[in-house]
Design an enzyme around this catalytic site. Structure first.
Site, PDB file in Angstrom:
ATOM      1  N   GLY A 278      47.474  32.741  36.488  1.00 46.51           N
ATOM      2  CA  GLY A 278      48.653  33.379  37.058  1.00 46.51           C
ATOM      3  C   GLY A 278      48.536  33.418  38.577  1.00 46.51           C
ATOM      4  N   GLU A 315      46.756  41.250  42.685  1.00 43.68           N
ATOM      5  CA  GLU A 315      45.915  40.440  43.576  1.00 43.68           C
ATOM      6  C   GLU A 315      45.623  41.177  44.887  1.00 43.68           C
ATOM      7  OE1 GLU A 315      44.564  38.165  42.065  1.00 43.68           O
ATOM      8  OE2 GLU A 315      45.991  37.834  40.434  1.00 43.68           O
TER       9      GLU A 315
END
Ligand code: BES
Ligand code: ZN
Length: 874
Positions: A278, A315
């Site tokens: 991803g 992230e």
């Protein structure tokens, strides 16, 4: 501690010695995209702590030469290089012993810009108004692929600084972790340039990144002055706006939450067309799959928006938790990923409260690990990892979903203040260093004064989770409740190992449904608690807001009383959804008759919460694929229509002005279930809208996926052709994936076969998107058979194309084969995978076999009663 360690498949592995440590790398890379080759050189500053005549470091799929070492007094020595292919390393030997001291190791190397989405790899793209196919290149180094781009000490605890230099054609962008320090013409060729980047902080090799290609970008500064860019494909810079806005809110939120400034000057994000996962948290240059970063303001669905917000928040959290403070070894990967998965929700909740994201946590993250962790083939969160190749195996729901659920439980147990304080101290102490799980527990224990280590180890060191069996009795005005804990196993078998947990338990009751009435840390196999002032017939419920990692089995009278607060929505959506989720699991395990689940669902008929419906839809979906193997499937479809029909009527086809995002996500989910259940007016309407769509009157992106699914299911080859045409014409990956998911959902075997060909033959579909197409094909009985045949026939080719150790192989097995309900097929699957020798799927195959076994047991045990019940309903 329990859990398999699958010794047989573990390659022998030894980590590099700590007697030679790198402190700094000067790395220069020159890619040649026309030949898919690159060359480079590296100067590694070393501290040699014990005299030696050998230096061992990692390098794989690289040709390395011109080895030279220079001492601090400028003595120079040439050396010879030996390759250890299996160990992915090289040994550099010197004639003269190197004494203790500081050195510079100089190496030249060359390699291929590969097509396997790992290491330094190529990525294919086109630019507007041109049919020409072009290539760029990107890196993906986690967990252990930096060694495929340059020779290095490729283990997370050899942290160093990096000066990166890229030599590239002038017309391409050259981007890396740090801001550009200088850009000059390349002396050897004036069509090329030399880009030098600022020195990185001290960090692990797996976080280094560089990207070369054509990109547009948007930019801003966050409220603390950090420069932020989002790089998009050329011509699509406005598709980066949503991610940029989100990141600019999330980054300062974390800086404040951790009370630690973002450590570098820039935080860039980039969409890479070919991308295995991803997203990846490379420090200062986060790489994403296009669908996890880009939002088309007109044509993206709400679902994708929410996904982008979640991935960005995840992230960015790693920039501190992972990058600044890094696990010592991959065994603690779960902590990185579990923590980021927990805090992504906290951040999204702050930025987009309208998503009510914590409720979604329960359906998407909490309820997700409960399924695989109930299998005997599960594993503890903390698994000893030897060779990094074993990491792919634990890149799973246990590390992410159980890991984050454990952290959510802990956060609740010690409270936000202590949690933040402990976290800040932990991150401060280990900044630019490495750490292990216990260090976090110690800081949280110190900040909270609670026995964090003791409580947590029962959750992280053993697999599974408990089922609480609750027996209650009214004694005057008191409710006396006896609770026992035992591991919950999916097929109802008894836990031979008699695992026990330390469980923070909560109970609440009708008289005060928004408040916990009793709280206790259960640390024995059995306890009794007494609630005062509880009226006869008053409902009680365990696990307030579904924070504890356990399922509950109530007596039938206790469960029956819960219908009322479910129907009246007095208890929270988190609690409403988990009541039916627990009952479904208990029914699957044979703890109670399956019909109990079917009897419970009508209590939800006035439900309007997206997340509650999502969980019901998921359980009903499992049941549906099971009952497809019976001859009363039509009766089941009618029952299902009944359950979902009032919410469908309420939502209709078109969005109301100013409706909330959750309704926009609920509508397509309900429409496709109703469509699949065969409701003719819904099918007709979908067909009508599809016709208009092709003629140019575009369908609202939120319901587009549902329309594609319905027309694909009931359409013919002509419809498929239209879907394929749309696929080819689409220039947005989100749209392509939407179409791919729908294509295989036809009920006509020849169409499914064509879809499989379309996905896997030729160049139609990027490798990473093929899995979405394959999942679509498993939506029918015939489709599952065809997928299984396809995998058998093509396994070798797939393993070669994706790589023997690829995560994709795991996905093919788990998503492709779990919905069978026949022991005969289980045997076929076992025999086949025994013969192919693909170690990476060993655990996934076990999972699939256990799941099929459980499903076939349900049919044996409950089919007759389900049939009778469904027939009575008609
Ligand atoms: N660090 C991971 C990616 C990773 C994990 C690479 C393990 C190699 C080994 C990244 O932060 C991540 O978790 N990505 C997720 C998306 C996230 C939102 C859950 C992914 O790629 O699916
Ligand atoms: Zn992550």
């Amino acid at each position: 501690m329990t859990g398999q360690t699958n010794q047989e498949t573990k390659p022998l592995f030894e980590r590099l010695p700590q007697t030679i440590v790198p402190t700094h790398y000067d790395v220069t890379i020159q890619p040649h995209l026309d030949k898919f080759k690159f060359n480079g050189d590296v100067n590694i500053h070393l501290k040699i702590k014990e005299p030696t005549d050998k230096v061992v470091l990692y390098a794989d799929e690289l040709e390395v030469d011109h080895a030279k070492i220079k001492s601090s007094s400028n003595d120079e020595q040439k050396a010879t290089i030996d390759y250890d292919k299996e160990g992915e390393r090289i040994t550099i030997s010197f004639d003269k012993k190197l004494e203790k001291g500081d050195y510079q190791l100089l190496l030249k190397f060359a390699g291929e810009i590969n097509n396997r989405m790992r290491g330094f790899y190529r990525t294919k793209y086109t630019v507007p108004d041109s049919d020409e196919i072009r290539y760029g290149a990107s890196t993906q180094f986690e967990p252990a692929d930096c060694r495929r781009a340059f020779p290095c000490w490729d283990e997370p605890n050899f942290k160093a600084t990096f000066d990166i230099t890229l030599i590239t054609p002038k017309n391409l962008r050259a981007i890396s972790n740090m801001p550009v320090k200088s850009e000059n013409e390349y002396a050897d060729n004036k069509e090329w340039k030399v880009t030098k980047f600022d020195r990185t902080p001290i960090m692990s090799t797996y976080l280094v990144a560089f990207v070369i290609g054509e990109y547009d970008y948007l930019e801003t500064n966050d409220s603390n002055g950090v420069s932020m860019k989002v790089y998009t494909p050329v011509g699509k810079k406005e598709h980066g706006q949503f991610a940029l806005d989100t990141a600019a809110k999330v980054l300062p939120f974390y800086a404040d939450y951790f009370n630690i400034k973002y450590p570098i000057a820039k935080a860039d994000q980039i969409a890479i067309a070919d991308f295995a996962m991803g997203a990846m948290e490379n420090w200062g240059l986060i790489t994403y799959r296009e669908t996890a970063l880009l939002i088309d303001p007109k044509f993206s669905s709400m679902d994708t928006r929410q996904r982008v917000a979640i991935v960005v928040a995840h992230e960015l959290a790693h920039q501190w938790f992972g990058n600044l403070v890094t696990m010592d070894w991959w065994t603690d990967l779960w902590l990185n990923e579990g923590f980021a998965t927990w805090i992504e929700y906290l951040a999204v909740d702050k930025c987009y409260p309208e998503f009510d994201i914590w409720t979604q946590f329960v359906a998407d993250t909490f309820a997700r690990f409960l399924v695989p962790d109930a299998l005997k083939s599960s594993h503890p969160i903390e698994v000893p990892i030897g060779h990094p190749a074993e990491i792919d195996e634990i890149f799973d729901a246990i590390s992410y979903s159980k890991g984050s659920s454990v952290i959510r439980m802990l956060h609740d147990y010690i409270g936000d203040d202590a949690f933040r304080k402990g976290l800040h101290n932990y991150l401060t102490e280990y900044s630019y260093k490495n750490t292990v799980t216990e260090n976090l527990w110690s800081h949280l224990a110190k900040a909270s004064g609670k026995p964090v280590n003791e409580v947590m180890s029962s959750w992280t060191l053993q697999m599974g989770y408990p089922l609480l069996t609750v027996i209650e009795e009214q004694v005057d005005k008191k409710r006396v409740i006896q609770i026992t804990q035992k591991r919950f196993i999916a097929d109802g078998s008894v836990d031979e190992e008699k695992l026990q947990w330390k469980i923070p338990i909560t109970v609440f009751t009708k008289s005060n449904p928004k408040k916990i009435a009793h709280q206790v840390l259960m640390d024995k196999p059995e306890i009794t608690i007494t609630l005062d002032n509880v009226a006869e017939d008053e409902w009680i419920k365990f696990n307030f807001n579904s924070i504890g990692l356990y399922r509950v089995k109530y007596e039938s009278k206790t469960l029956a009383r819960l219908s009322e607060p479910i129907a009246s929505k007095t208890i929270s959506p988190q609690d409403r959804l988990m009541v039916q989720n627990d009952v479904a699991a208990l029914c699957n395990a044979g703890h109670q008759p399956f019909v109990d689940y079917l009897k419970l669902l009508p209590s939800y008929k006035d439900e309007d919460n997206f997340t509650v419906w999502k969980s019901i839809a998921s359980n009903i979906g499992d049941l549906s694929s099971l009952l497809e193997y019976t001859n009363y499937f039509d009766e089941f479809k009618r029952y299902r229509l009944n359950i979902f029909s009032s919410i469908q009527k309420k939502l209709g086809w078109d969005a109301n002005p100013n409706e909330d995002p959750l309704s926009a996500m609920l509508r397509p989910m309900i429409l496709s279930i109703i469509g699949k259940s065969g409701k003719q007016d819904v099918i007709d309407e979908a067909k009508k809208r599809f016709e208009r769509h092709i003629a140019g009157d575009l369908i609202d992106p939120n319901i587009r996926g549902a329309v594609y699914v319905i027309v694909s299911r009931y359409g013919d080859e002509k419809t498929q052709e239209e879907l394929r045409k749309l696929y080819t014409a689409a220039d947005m990956t989100e749209e392509k994936v939407r179409l791919l998911r729908a294509m295989g959902q036809s009920i006509k075997p020849e169409i499914i076969e064509n879809t499989l060909k379309f996905i896997f033959e030729g160049d139609n579909v990027r490798m990473q998107d093929s899995i979405s197409g394959l999942v679509g094909c498993t939506s029918s009985r015939d489709g599952r058979d065809l997928v299984w045949k396809f995998l058998q026939k093509n396994w070798k080719t797939l393993a070669e194309r994706f790589g023997e150790k690829s995560n994709f192989l795991i996905a093919f097995v788990e998503y492709g084969l779990s919905d069978f309900a026949d022991e005969k097929i289980a045997t076929e699957i076992k025999t086949f995978f025994d013969s192919v020798n693909t170690p990476i799927v060993a655990r996934p195959v076990k999972k699939v076999l256990e799941t099929i076994h459980m499903r076939s047991e349900v049919l044996k045990r409950d089919s007759k009663a389900i049939e009778e019940f469904l027939k009575q309903q008609q």
